[in-house]
Design a protein around this motif. Structure first.
Motif, PDB file in Angstrom:
ATOM      1  N   LEU A  53      -2.766   6.520 -17.943  1.00 40.70           N
ATOM      2  CA  LEU A  53      -2.683   5.102 -18.253  1.00 40.70           C
ATOM      3  C   LEU A  53      -1.265   4.771 -18.693  1.00 40.70           C
ATOM      4  N   MET A  84      -0.613  14.901  -8.693  1.00 36.42           N
ATOM      5  CA  MET A  84      -1.350  16.157  -8.659  1.00 36.42           C
ATOM      6  C   MET A  84      -1.152  16.926  -9.961  1.00 36.42           C
ATOM      7  N   ARG A  86      -0.194  15.803 -13.090  1.00 34.08           N
ATOM      8  CA  ARG A  86      -0.561  15.196 -14.365  1.00 34.08           C
ATOM      9  C   ARG A  86      -1.877  14.435 -14.306  1.00 34.08           C
ATOM     10  N   ARG A  98       0.828  -1.205   0.000  1.00 31.57           N
ATOM     11  CA  ARG A  98       0.000   0.000   0.000  1.00 31.57           C
ATOM     12  C   ARG A  98       0.864   1.259   0.000  1.00 31.57           C
ATOM     13  N   LEU A 116      -4.522  11.451 -13.733  1.00 29.73           N
ATOM     14  CA  LEU A 116      -4.516   9.993 -13.897  1.00 29.73           C
ATOM     15  C   LEU A 116      -3.998   9.653 -15.293  1.00 29.73           C
ATOM     16  N   GLN A 152      -1.069   8.260 -10.821  1.00 31.64           N
ATOM     17  CA  GLN A 152      -1.806   9.467 -10.476  1.00 31.64           C
ATOM     18  C   GLN A 152      -0.907  10.424  -9.714  1.00 31.64           C
ATOM     19  N   PHE A 192     -14.505  11.857 -11.585  1.00 25.92           N
ATOM     20  CA  PHE A 192     -13.906  11.731 -12.918  1.00 25.92           C
ATOM     21  C   PHE A 192     -14.987  11.384 -13.933  1.00 25.92           C
ATOM     22  N   TYR A 225      -2.168   2.386 -13.915  1.00 24.55           N
ATOM     23  CA  TYR A 225      -2.275   3.841 -13.986  1.00 24.55           C
ATOM     24  C   TYR A 225      -1.315   4.477 -12.984  1.00 24.55           C
ATOM     25  N   PHE A 274     -10.159   8.998 -19.266  1.00 29.27           N
ATOM     26  CA  PHE A 274     -10.634   9.742 -18.096  1.00 29.27           C
ATOM     27  C   PHE A 274     -10.359  11.228 -18.256  1.00 29.27           C
ATOM     28  N   GLY A 275     -11.262  12.033 -17.700  1.00 30.86           N
ATOM     29  CA  GLY A 275     -10.996  13.454 -17.551  1.00 30.86           C
ATOM     30  C   GLY A 275     -10.000  13.672 -16.428  1.00 30.86           C
ATOM     31  N   LYS A 276      -9.655  14.925 -16.180  1.00 26.80           N
ATOM     32  CA  LYS A 276      -8.625  15.249 -15.187  1.00 26.80           C
ATOM     33  C   LYS A 276      -9.137  15.198 -13.758  1.00 26.80           C
ATOM     34  N   PHE A 324      -2.058   2.820  -9.552  1.00 30.19           N
ATOM     35  CA  PHE A 324      -3.272   2.015  -9.457  1.00 30.19           C
ATOM     36  C   PHE A 324      -3.250   0.887 -10.484  1.00 30.19           C
ATOM     37  N   GLY A 367      -7.852   8.379  -0.174  1.00 35.05           N
ATOM     38  CA  GLY A 367      -7.103   7.181   0.159  1.00 35.05           C
ATOM     39  C   GLY A 367      -7.576   5.915  -0.539  1.00 35.05           C
ATOM     40  N   GLU A 368      -8.472   6.061  -1.497  1.00 35.05           N
ATOM     41  CA  GLU A 368      -9.012   4.887  -2.177  1.00 35.05           C
ATOM     42  C   GLU A 368      -8.804   4.962  -3.685  1.00 35.05           C
ATOM     43  N   GLY A 369      -9.066   3.860  -4.369  1.00 35.85           N
ATOM     44  CA  GLY A 369      -9.058   3.856  -5.823  1.00 35.85           C
ATOM     45  C   GLY A 369     -10.372   4.379  -6.371  1.00 35.85           C
ATOM     46  N   ALA A 398      -6.792  -0.342  -4.426  1.00 34.11           N
ATOM     47  CA  ALA A 398      -6.655   0.796  -3.503  1.00 34.11           C
ATOM     48  C   ALA A 398      -5.412   1.631  -3.777  1.00 34.11           C
TER      49      ALA A 398
END
Lengths: 114, 111
Positions: free
Chosen positions: A45, A39, A41, A9, A43, A37, B89, A35, B101-103, A91, B41-43, A107
């Motif tokens: 792929l 701040m 850029r 995690r 999300l 993620q 999203f 993916y 996906f959008g930003k 992710f 804190g989650e997906g 998660a």
């Protein structure tokens, strides 16, 4: 089903070290996605697999990144050597089909490269 | 290529206020449209989806209608709660292609 399971995690490592992130998709799902993620850029792929075969790796930032899926229930994303700019949340997601199908996300693994 | 544009956040509202998060898309053909939500804190998890024009997706009090004429899929909720604070999203999936996906739009609900 327990959903998509990612480990670890949280990962803290030093620049230059090898990092391996792990993912177990939902049983029966033919597609697996990685993916990143951040701040800045959002999300992104990185790569996705169909039936364990990499289909599109155009999002992999550079050769330091590699991904494998040796079987239907396991995938890894490896960074070697790691750099501070790799710090992000990674992710894994899986889905039954590609088009129009729901993706189920794990998660995430929060990676910090010092 | 296909793309999704959603309003930038953060969006800050008081509890029980009306929420709209705008989303427009560009796609060839007839994509499926989605809203995903990411709690701290989650997906990401699916909130709702629509697969054809004029379809309305709904879940947990949220709604979005697939508008082909305006290429939009705006998310709405009549009365937001503190527990709705999350990142939302908008996404699309065209034939034989992965989800785009959008930003994301960060939503803060104040008690």
């Amino acid at each position: 089903d327990a959903g998509v399971i990612q480990s670890p995690r949280h990962e803290v490592t030093e620049m230059g070290q090898e990092v391996t992130l792990r993912c177990k998709p939902i049983s029966g799902h033919d597609y697996l996605f990685w993916y990143r993620q951040t701040m800045m850029r959002g999300l992104e792929l990185l790569i996705y697999f169909n039936n364990n075969v990499p289909i599109d790796d155009s999002g992999m930032p550079e050769d330091r990144f590699s991904a494998k899926m040796p079987n239907a229930s396991f995938s890894t994303l490896k960074i070697q050597p790691s750099e501070p700019r790799d710090s992000a949340v990674y992710f894994c997601a899986s889905s039954l089909e590609l088009w129009g199908n729901i993706q189920y996300f794990g998660a995430g693994t929060r990676l910090s490269v010092l | 290529g296909d793309s999704v544009t959603q309003m930038e956040g953060p969006v800050t509202l008081s509890e029980e206020a009306f929420l709209t998060i705008n989303c427009t898309y560009t796609a060839t053909g007839y994509p499926s449209l989605f809203w995903y939500v990411q709690y701290p804190g989650e997906g990401l998890q699916l909130l709702l989806k629509a697969t054809k024009a004029d379809d309305k997706g709904s879940n947990k009090g949220f709604e979005a209608t697939y508008r082909k004429e305006t290429t939009s899929f705006h998310l709405e909720k009549g009365s937001v709660q503190v527990s709705d604070s999350a990142v939302y999203f908008c996404a699309l999936s065209s034939a034989n292609d992965k989800i785009i996906f959008g930003k994301g739009t960060r939503l803060h609900i104040l008690p």
